[in-house]
Design a protein around this motif. Structure first.
Motif, mmCIF file in Angstrom:
data_model
loop_
_atom_site.group_PDB
_atom_site.id
_atom_site.type_symbol
_atom_site.label_atom_id
_atom_site.label_comp_id
_atom_site.label_asym_id
_atom_site.label_seq_id
_atom_site.Cartn_x
_atom_site.Cartn_y
_atom_site.Cartn_z
ATOM 1 N N LYS A 46 0.831 -1.208 0.000
ATOM 2 C CA LYS A 46 0.000 0.000 0.000
ATOM 3 C C LYS A 46 0.863 1.255 0.000
ATOM 4 C CE LYS A 46 -4.232 -1.683 2.053
ATOM 5 N NZ LYS A 46 -5.070 -1.784 3.244
ATOM 6 N N THR A 49 2.309 1.712 -3.555
ATOM 7 C CA THR A 49 1.319 2.174 -4.532
ATOM 8 C C THR A 49 0.741 3.545 -4.193
ATOM 9 O OG1 THR A 49 -0.360 0.976 -3.305
ATOM 10 C CG2 THR A 49 0.545 -0.118 -5.224
ATOM 11 N N CYS A 50 1.326 4.214 -3.185
ATOM 12 C CA CYS A 50 0.898 5.568 -2.799
ATOM 13 C C CYS A 50 -0.496 5.599 -2.194
ATOM 14 C CB CYS A 50 0.925 6.543 -3.969
ATOM 15 S SG CYS A 50 2.478 6.662 -4.785
ATOM 16 N N TYR A 51 -0.970 4.482 -1.636
ATOM 17 C CA TYR A 51 -2.285 4.554 -1.002
ATOM 18 C C TYR A 51 -2.156 5.103 0.413
ATOM 19 C CZ TYR A 51 -6.871 3.356 0.772
ATOM 20 O OH TYR A 51 -8.128 3.427 1.345
ATOM 21 N N ILE A 52 -1.167 4.626 1.153
ATOM 22 C CA ILE A 52 -0.924 5.224 2.465
ATOM 23 C C ILE A 52 0.509 5.730 2.531
ATOM 24 C CG2 ILE A 52 -2.666 3.942 3.762
ATOM 25 C CD1 ILE A 52 -0.561 1.975 4.591
ATOM 26 N N ALA A 53 0.713 6.716 3.380
ATOM 27 C CA ALA A 53 2.043 7.300 3.492
ATOM 28 C C ALA A 53 2.838 6.559 4.560
ATOM 29 C CB ALA A 53 1.926 8.765 3.863
ATOM 30 N N PRO A 54 4.148 6.432 4.370
ATOM 31 C CA PRO A 54 4.958 5.789 5.410
ATOM 32 C C PRO A 54 5.093 6.695 6.627
ATOM 33 C CG PRO A 54 6.348 6.632 3.650
ATOM 34 C CD PRO A 54 4.929 6.861 3.227
ATOM 35 N N LEU A 67 6.713 10.196 -1.483
ATOM 36 C CA LEU A 67 6.328 11.334 -0.659
ATOM 37 C C LEU A 67 6.048 12.568 -1.508
ATOM 38 C CD1 LEU A 67 8.992 10.903 2.157
ATOM 39 C CD2 LEU A 67 6.605 10.234 2.222
ATOM 40 N N GLN A 70 3.657 11.426 -6.288
ATOM 41 C CA GLN A 70 2.669 10.346 -6.323
ATOM 42 C C GLN A 70 2.042 10.181 -7.699
ATOM 43 O OE1 GLN A 70 -0.137 10.474 -3.191
ATOM 44 N NE2 GLN A 70 1.439 10.161 -1.666
ATOM 45 N N ASP A 71 1.748 11.308 -8.356
ATOM 46 C CA ASP A 71 1.049 11.214 -9.643
ATOM 47 C C ASP A 71 1.865 10.446 -10.669
ATOM 48 O OD1 ASP A 71 -0.899 12.639 -8.476
ATOM 49 O OD2 ASP A 71 -0.316 14.573 -9.331
ATOM 50 N N LYS A 74 1.813 6.674 -9.708
ATOM 51 C CA LYS A 74 0.516 6.012 -9.928
ATOM 52 C C LYS A 74 0.316 5.634 -11.390
ATOM 53 C CE LYS A 74 -2.250 8.069 -6.200
ATOM 54 N NZ LYS A 74 -3.277 9.121 -6.011
ATOM 55 N N LYS A 75 0.845 6.453 -12.284
ATOM 56 C CA LYS A 75 0.681 6.156 -13.715
ATOM 57 C C LYS A 75 1.469 4.916 -14.127
ATOM 58 C CE LYS A 75 0.164 10.893 -15.110
ATOM 59 N NZ LYS A 75 1.012 12.036 -15.448
ATOM 60 N N TYR A 79 -1.963 -2.185 -9.976
ATOM 61 C CA TYR A 79 -2.100 -2.699 -8.621
ATOM 62 C C TYR A 79 -3.332 -3.586 -8.505
ATOM 63 C CZ TYR A 79 -2.679 -2.367 -3.482
ATOM 64 O OH TYR A 79 -2.833 -2.636 -2.149
ATOM 65 N N PRO A 81 -5.250 -5.045 -5.469
ATOM 66 C CA PRO A 81 -5.265 -5.066 -4.005
ATOM 67 C C PRO A 81 -5.747 -6.407 -3.466
ATOM 68 C CG PRO A 81 -6.568 -3.237 -4.869
ATOM 69 C CD PRO A 81 -6.284 -4.160 -6.008
ATOM 70 N N GLU B 84 -9.668 2.005 -2.448
ATOM 71 C CA GLU B 84 -8.221 1.797 -2.541
ATOM 72 C C GLU B 84 -7.805 1.663 -4.010
ATOM 73 O OE1 GLU B 84 -6.848 -1.454 -0.196
ATOM 74 O OE2 GLU B 84 -4.854 -1.417 -1.091
ATOM 75 N N THR B 88 -5.526 4.498 -6.057
ATOM 76 C CA THR B 88 -4.185 4.144 -6.524
ATOM 77 C C THR B 88 -4.090 4.258 -8.047
ATOM 78 O OG1 THR B 88 -4.851 1.830 -6.402
ATOM 79 C CG2 THR B 88 -3.519 2.661 -4.609
ATOM 80 N N ALA B 90 -4.373 6.909 -11.408
ATOM 81 C CA ALA B 90 -3.788 8.240 -11.565
ATOM 82 C C ALA B 90 -4.831 9.334 -11.329
ATOM 83 C CB ALA B 90 -3.174 8.367 -12.956
ATOM 84 N N ARG B 237 -5.370 9.317 5.463
ATOM 85 C CA ARG B 237 -4.574 8.094 5.423
ATOM 86 C C ARG B 237 -3.176 8.344 4.894
ATOM 87 N NH1 ARG B 237 -6.253 8.859 0.480
ATOM 88 N NH2 ARG B 237 -4.867 8.060 -1.111
ATOM 89 N N ASN B 238 -3.059 9.429 4.142
ATOM 90 C CA ASN B 238 -1.856 9.648 3.361
ATOM 91 C C ASN B 238 -0.978 10.757 3.938
ATOM 92 O OD1 ASN B 238 -0.129 9.279 1.282
ATOM 93 N ND2 ASN B 238 -1.700 9.371 -0.292
ATOM 94 N N VAL B 240 2.032 11.993 6.387
ATOM 95 C CA VAL B 240 3.210 11.537 7.129
ATOM 96 C C VAL B 240 3.179 12.216 8.489
ATOM 97 C CG1 VAL B 240 5.698 11.312 7.053
ATOM 98 C CG2 VAL B 240 4.413 11.529 4.941
#
Lengths: 311, 241
Positions: A46, A49-54, A67, A70-71, A74-75, A79, A81, B84, B88, B90, B237-238, B240
């Motif tokens: 996740k 795939t830029c769904y959640i941030a670390p 970080l 993302q755009d 994503k291209k 993915y 899931p 989700e 994910t 674009a 969710r996104n 940091v």
């Protein structure tokens, strides 16, 4: 298209789902993510795939950071899931068209991409049905088709074969293997033969940490320092005598009777030494018939269990 | 912006694939037509060529129906996990929220357009204040935008459709009634603020044919706030830490 994961950490409350892991995936590699449930496989995916941030650390996909860019990422990523969520009220073709439009597939290519995906994923018979009416296996194929529709350079598949019947599993594996020649693939699973069958490299992850990284051969070698052979000697009546003589050989560590057969023995040689030559010589010297000598491979299952249950 | 259109189109089609849109349109036209022409303080009772009875009933029906349309939009996607998949691709979170907002708005516009025969009928019966009618429609649209934004926000913070529906009604009822009731109990600045927050004062002045920039600002700012909160709760969710 390479993926570089640097000191990635993801915390949910106080729990560390992913704990300071680092690895990189080279272009054209198929990497299998292996681990027990709740090990952090899905979380890592996740994040990539830029769904959640670390919570900490970074992932670079071909130089783009999750970080910041993302755009761009994503291209490039397709993915699938976990649990393969789809819009059940949409017909297959409409859904693929929708995804193709979202992923900005150019207008003149949309139709050819859709028909290619329908062909590759074997959806031709079911393409006019609503997704909700399909069986689980076909839904899984729709999931794969939507992931690949924009011809991404990276495929991230979370348990791609779950819920499929054995024939379909073989087909999907073949498909992944085929795709892996041109694309970078990360797939997660807890089915061990699957990684062996499809992946170039295996990452075993447990409680958020990487516990093993390498090809299946490398993992095997790492796990068993000792050589193990099954030996069958064609003298059932001299069972105990054979046993005693084998025990005297210097290079042999442990000898055991094999439970399955009267005159077979399981022999562990001492660390980093091979006993096979000595066993053969012994048989020649005693004039015994050596009917079988098979090296026993450590099963991936054993390695997995050893690595993921120690703590 | 292209993605907004694609998402809106899918969302809009899904209204028509399920029975939601047909039920919404039929019931909306049924209720508003019933009270406009047949029952209560209808047009014949008032004896004036005006659409005021329609606007005052639509004012309440939309309050109930819009949360029923929006409750599904984000909550269901969150529950089934398709969100989700969508996020994910674009597309940005804003594009998803706006796509859903416009899909719902277009459905409302269609429902309102189908009430134009009421207008035509009334215009045939007697002299109508055309300006007031068009302003009334504008007021309906602005009000719908507000409720859709509130509904989307409610839908974005839960994955249970019923909770989303009730929450949207709960937030909506403050603007519909509670601020109005409270404002009459307070004097001075508090009263003025509460009165400004109440939707009825803004809607009434628009439906009488007075378009004031303050009223426009009122509706548009609540809409923007609702959408922004929906986007924030998606993108939470996104972040940091």
């Amino acid at each position: 298209m390479s993926i570089v994961v640097n000191n990635l950490t993801k915390k949910f409350g106080t729990q560390r789902a992913v704990d300071n892991i680092s690895f990189d995936v080279k272009e054209g590699e198929i990497v299998g993510f292996l681990g027990p449930n709740g090990a952090g496989k899905t979380t890592t995916m996740k994040i990539v795939t830029c769904y959640i941030a670390p919570s900490d650390g970074n992932v670079n996909v071909n130089g783009y950071s999750v970080l910041e860019n993302q755009d761009e990422i994503k291209k490039k990523i397709g993915y699938l899931p976990e649990n393969n969520p789809l819009y059940h009220d949409m017909p297959v073709l409409d859904y693929l068209k929708f995804v193709a439009d979202l992923q900005a597939v150019s207008k003149d290519k949309v139709q050819s991409r859709i028909s290619e995906m329908v062909h590759v994923c074997g959806l031709n018979v079911e393409k006019h049905k609503k997704i909700g009416e399909l069986s689980k296996g076909f839904r899984q194929r729709v999931g794969l088709a939507q992931a690949m529709i924009h011809d991404p350079e990276i495929l991230i598949l979370d348990e791609p074969t779950s819920g499929l019947d054995p024939n379909q599993i073989v087909e999907i594996r073949k498909l992944i293997k085929e795709l892996g020649k041109r694309k970078t693939v990360i797939l997660s699973t807890h089915i061990l033969p699957e990684v062996e069958a499809t992946c170039d490299r295996i990452l075993i992850i447990n409680s958020g940490k990487i516990v093993a990284d390498g090809t299946s051969e490398m993992l095997r070698k790492g796990a068993s320092g000792q050589e193990m052979v099954r030996v069958q000697i064609g003298e059932p009546e001299k069972r105990d005598e054979v046993m005693a003589s084998l025990r005297e050989i210097e290079t042999i560590g442990i000898v055991d009777f094999d439970k399955e057969s009267q005159n077979s023995f399981i022999i562990n040689s001492k660390d980093d030494r091979s006993a096979r030559k000595d066993i053969f010589n012994l048989c020649v010297q005693k004039n015994w018939v050596l009917t079988e000598m098979t090296p026993i491979q450590t099963k991936l299952e054993d390695i997995f269990r050893e690595l993921t249950t120690t703590n | 912006m292209h993605s907004v259109w694609i998402i809106a189109k899918r969302e809009f089609n899904s209204f028509f694939d399920s029975l939601v849109s047909y039920i919404f349109i039929v019931v909306f036209l049924g209720i508003s037509g019933f009270f406009t022409w047949l029952f209560g303080s209808d047009i014949f009772l008032i004896g004036q060529a005006t659409l005021q009875p329609f606007f005052s009933i639509a004012y309440f029906t939309l309050f109930f129906f819009i949360p029923a349309l929006t409750m599904r939009m984000l909550a269901e996607e969150k529950r089934s996990g398709t969100l989700e998949l969508l996020l994910t691709k674009a597309v940005s979170d804003w594009e998803v929220v706006l796509g859903k907002f416009f899909a719902c708005l277009v459905l409302i516009l269609i429902a309102l357009a189908l009430t134009l025969p009421y207008y035509i009928t009334v215009a045939i019966i007697g002299p109508v204040d055309h300006g007031a009618v068009w302003c009334g429609y504008l007021g309906m649209i602005l009000m719908s935008m507000t409720y859709i934004a509130i509904g989307l926000f409610a839908s974005s913070i839960t994955n249970n459709q019923i909770v989303a529906f009730l929450l949207a009604l709960f937030i909506g009822v403050f603007f519909l009634i509670i601020f109005n009731v409270l404002s009459s109990n307070f004097t001075g600045t508090t009263g003025q603020v509460l009165s400004f927050l109440s939707m009825s004062s803004h809607f009434d002045s628009i439906s009488r044919g007075v378009i004031d920039s303050r009223d426009l600002l009122y509706f548009l700012s609540i809409t923007f706030l609702g959408l922004m909160l929906a986007e924030t709760s998606l993108s939470k969710r996104n972040i940091v830490e």
